[in-house]
Motif scaffolding. Structure first.
Motif, mmCIF file in Angstrom:
data_model
loop_
_atom_site.group_PDB
_atom_site.id
_atom_site.type_symbol
_atom_site.label_atom_id
_atom_site.label_comp_id
_atom_site.label_asym_id
_atom_site.label_seq_id
_atom_site.Cartn_x
_atom_site.Cartn_y
_atom_site.Cartn_z
ATOM 1 N N LEU A 296 0.824 -1.207 0.000
ATOM 2 C CA LEU A 296 0.000 0.000 0.000
ATOM 3 C C LEU A 296 0.858 1.258 0.000
ATOM 4 O O LEU A 296 0.527 2.243 -0.668
ATOM 5 N N MET A 297 1.966 1.219 0.738
ATOM 6 C CA MET A 297 2.869 2.374 0.758
ATOM 7 C C MET A 297 3.438 2.613 -0.641
ATOM 8 O O MET A 297 3.484 3.756 -1.113
ATOM 9 N N GLN A 298 3.849 1.547 -1.303
ATOM 10 C CA GLN A 298 4.403 1.656 -2.659
ATOM 11 C C GLN A 298 3.347 2.164 -3.645
ATOM 12 O O GLN A 298 3.595 3.053 -4.444
ATOM 13 N N GLU A 299 2.161 1.613 -3.546
ATOM 14 C CA GLU A 299 1.094 1.952 -4.488
ATOM 15 C C GLU A 299 0.561 3.369 -4.292
ATOM 16 O O GLU A 299 0.262 4.065 -5.262
ATOM 17 N N THR A 300 0.402 3.802 -3.034
ATOM 18 C CA THR A 300 -0.276 5.069 -2.762
ATOM 19 C C THR A 300 0.668 6.229 -2.457
ATOM 20 O O THR A 300 0.253 7.382 -2.516
ATOM 21 N N GLY A 301 1.910 5.918 -2.083
ATOM 22 C CA GLY A 301 2.839 6.981 -1.701
ATOM 23 C C GLY A 301 2.710 7.399 -0.252
ATOM 24 O O GLY A 301 3.397 8.293 0.212
ATOM 25 N N PHE A 302 1.819 6.749 0.501
ATOM 26 C CA PHE A 302 1.710 7.050 1.929
ATOM 27 C C PHE A 302 2.962 6.556 2.648
ATOM 28 O O PHE A 302 3.513 5.503 2.305
ATOM 29 N N SER A 303 3.367 7.295 3.657
ATOM 30 C CA SER A 303 4.498 6.879 4.487
ATOM 31 C C SER A 303 4.025 5.838 5.501
ATOM 32 O O SER A 303 2.816 5.630 5.681
ATOM 33 N N ALA A 304 4.990 5.225 6.190
ATOM 34 C CA ALA A 304 4.656 4.259 7.252
ATOM 35 C C ALA A 304 3.806 4.941 8.323
ATOM 36 O O ALA A 304 2.837 4.366 8.817
ATOM 37 N N ALA A 305 4.152 6.193 8.661
ATOM 38 C CA ALA A 305 3.393 6.923 9.687
ATOM 39 C C ALA A 305 1.951 7.152 9.235
ATOM 40 O O ALA A 305 1.014 7.030 10.027
ATOM 41 N N HIS A 306 1.757 7.482 7.942
ATOM 42 C CA HIS A 306 0.394 7.668 7.419
ATOM 43 C C HIS A 306 -0.393 6.362 7.478
ATOM 44 O O HIS A 306 -1.560 6.356 7.883
ATOM 45 N N ILE A 307 0.236 5.272 7.059
ATOM 46 C CA ILE A 307 -0.446 3.973 7.068
ATOM 47 C C ILE A 307 -0.863 3.611 8.495
ATOM 48 O O ILE A 307 -1.988 3.158 8.731
ATOM 49 N N LEU A 308 0.026 3.848 9.449
ATOM 50 C CA LEU A 308 -0.311 3.572 10.851
ATOM 51 C C LEU A 308 -1.494 4.413 11.307
ATOM 52 O O LEU A 308 -2.415 3.919 11.951
ATOM 53 N N ARG A 309 -1.466 5.697 10.973
ATOM 54 C CA ARG A 309 -2.547 6.601 11.379
ATOM 55 C C ARG A 309 -3.868 6.185 10.725
ATOM 56 O O ARG A 309 -4.917 6.158 11.377
ATOM 57 N N LEU A 310 -3.814 5.835 9.438
ATOM 58 C CA LEU A 310 -5.032 5.401 8.743
ATOM 59 C C LEU A 310 -5.554 4.082 9.318
ATOM 60 O O LEU A 310 -6.765 3.893 9.432
ATOM 61 N N TYR A 311 -4.645 3.202 9.695
ATOM 62 C CA TYR A 311 -5.051 1.922 10.278
ATOM 63 C C TYR A 311 -5.765 2.146 11.612
ATOM 64 O O TYR A 311 -6.786 1.518 11.896
ATOM 65 N N GLU A 312 -5.239 3.069 12.413
ATOM 66 C CA GLU A 312 -5.887 3.397 13.693
ATOM 67 C C GLU A 312 -7.285 3.975 13.460
ATOM 68 O O GLU A 312 -8.237 3.617 14.153
ATOM 69 N N ARG A 313 -7.406 4.858 12.485
ATOM 70 C CA ARG A 313 -8.723 5.443 12.177
ATOM 71 C C ARG A 313 -9.678 4.375 11.657
ATOM 72 O O ARG A 313 -10.860 4.368 11.997
ATOM 73 N N PHE A 314 -9.162 3.485 10.824
ATOM 74 C CA PHE A 314 -9.984 2.399 10.302
ATOM 75 C C PHE A 314 -10.506 1.538 11.451
ATOM 76 O O PHE A 314 -11.693 1.215 11.503
ATOM 77 N N LYS A 315 -9.631 1.198 12.381
ATOM 78 C CA LYS A 315 -10.042 0.356 13.514
ATOM 79 C C LYS A 315 -11.078 1.071 14.385
ATOM 80 O O LYS A 315 -12.000 0.438 14.894
ATOM 81 N N LEU A 316 -10.948 2.387 14.544
ATOM 82 C CA LEU A 316 -11.943 3.144 15.312
ATOM 83 C C LEU A 316 -13.318 3.113 14.635
ATOM 84 O O LEU A 316 -14.347 3.044 15.306
ATOM 85 N N LEU A 317 -13.334 3.191 13.325
ATOM 86 C CA LEU A 317 -14.596 3.159 12.580
ATOM 87 C C LEU A 317 -15.203 1.759 12.541
ATOM 88 O O LEU A 317 -16.418 1.608 12.446
ATOM 89 N N ASP A 318 -14.352 0.746 12.627
ATOM 90 C CA ASP A 318 -14.782 -0.654 12.538
ATOM 91 C C ASP A 318 -15.316 -1.117 13.892
ATOM 92 O O ASP A 318 -14.679 -1.863 14.630
ATOM 93 N N LYS A 319 -16.517 -0.679 14.216
ATOM 94 C CA LYS A 319 -17.106 -0.939 15.540
ATOM 95 C C LYS A 319 -17.295 -2.420 15.840
ATOM 96 O O LYS A 319 -17.135 -2.848 16.964
ATOM 97 N N ASP A 320 -17.638 -3.211 14.829
ATOM 98 C CA ASP A 320 -17.874 -4.637 15.098
ATOM 99 C C ASP A 320 -16.601 -5.484 14.925
ATOM 100 O O ASP A 320 -16.650 -6.707 15.009
ATOM 101 N N LYS A 321 -15.472 -4.810 14.666
ATOM 102 C CA LYS A 321 -14.157 -5.478 14.562
ATOM 103 C C LYS A 321 -14.140 -6.576 13.501
ATOM 104 O O LYS A 321 -13.463 -7.584 13.631
#
Length: 201
Positions: free
Chosen positions: A17-42
């Motif tokens: 995903l980093m290679q494809e989108t240009g997001f840094s590791a820090a961005h991917i981590l931040r997006l993953y945290e936001r995704f998990k917060l939105l994913d209420k039913d896990k």
């Protein structure tokens, strides 16, 4: 940064995903945290109703259109990789990033941002923006102006705004706006600036 890169290794397909989108590791981590917060039913999948928890989308007059852009027709959920790929459209364009033989334009290129914006208008996904689709968006925008500014706009004025937009953009006079016409009508707009989210810089 060492801890960021070791944590990002726990995220499925992170390097890809980093290679494809240009997001840094820090961005991917931040997006993953936001995704998990939105994913209420896990479940590892987001549904349209999960996005309503994003305050900015809930308040945005075209929030429902933005949310629907995350889902292709007949798709009811989005996984993390799809979530990241969609958000890549809102990354500022990195003019120095090489495409390394990539098959297609990066998601944050001007043309891909325009295609994404076009899809928000083209609700039936037929490749054209009809008068009805444009009128629907104009109506939503005017409702916001009414609420914010106390403006009174009649149905005839709404029709007139939609008609003028169609007339200005519809170069082949087929009563719809194609993607090429949409692109030409926005040539003077800084699409990169308009479609960038601050936290993705």
């Amino acid at each position: 940064m060492g801890s960021s890169s070791s944590s990002v290794n726990n995220i499925p397909h992170a390097q890809e995903l980093m290679q494809e989108t240009g997001f840094s590791a820090a961005h991917i981590l931040r997006l993953y945290e936001r995704f998990k917060l939105l994913d209420k039913d896990k479940s590892g999948q987001l549904r349209p109703q999960d996005f309503v928890a994003v305050r900015e989308l809930a308040l945005n007059p075209i929030g429902d259109r933005i949310i629907s852009a995350f889902f292709s027709p007949r798709q009811e959920t989005v996984d993390f990789a799809s979530f990241v790929r969609i958000l890549a459209h809102f990354r500022p364009t990195d003019r120095n990033r090489s495409r390394d033989g990539a098959q297609q334009e990066p998601a944050n290129s001007s043309i891909r941002k325009l295609k994404f914006a076009f899809q928000m208008y083209d609700q039936d996904r037929d490749g054209k923006i009809s008068r009805a689709e444009l009128l629907q968006l104009v109506t939503v925008t005017v409702k916001v102006l009414r609420a914010m500014l106390g403006m009174q706009v009649t149905e005839e004025q709404l029709q007139s705004i939609a008609e003028r937009a169609i007339q200005e953009a519809d170069l082949d006079r087929d009563d719809t706006i194609s993607f090429d016409e949409f692109r030409k009508s926005l040539e003077k707009v800084d699409i990169d600036h308009k479609m960038s989210i601050r936290f993705l810089r």
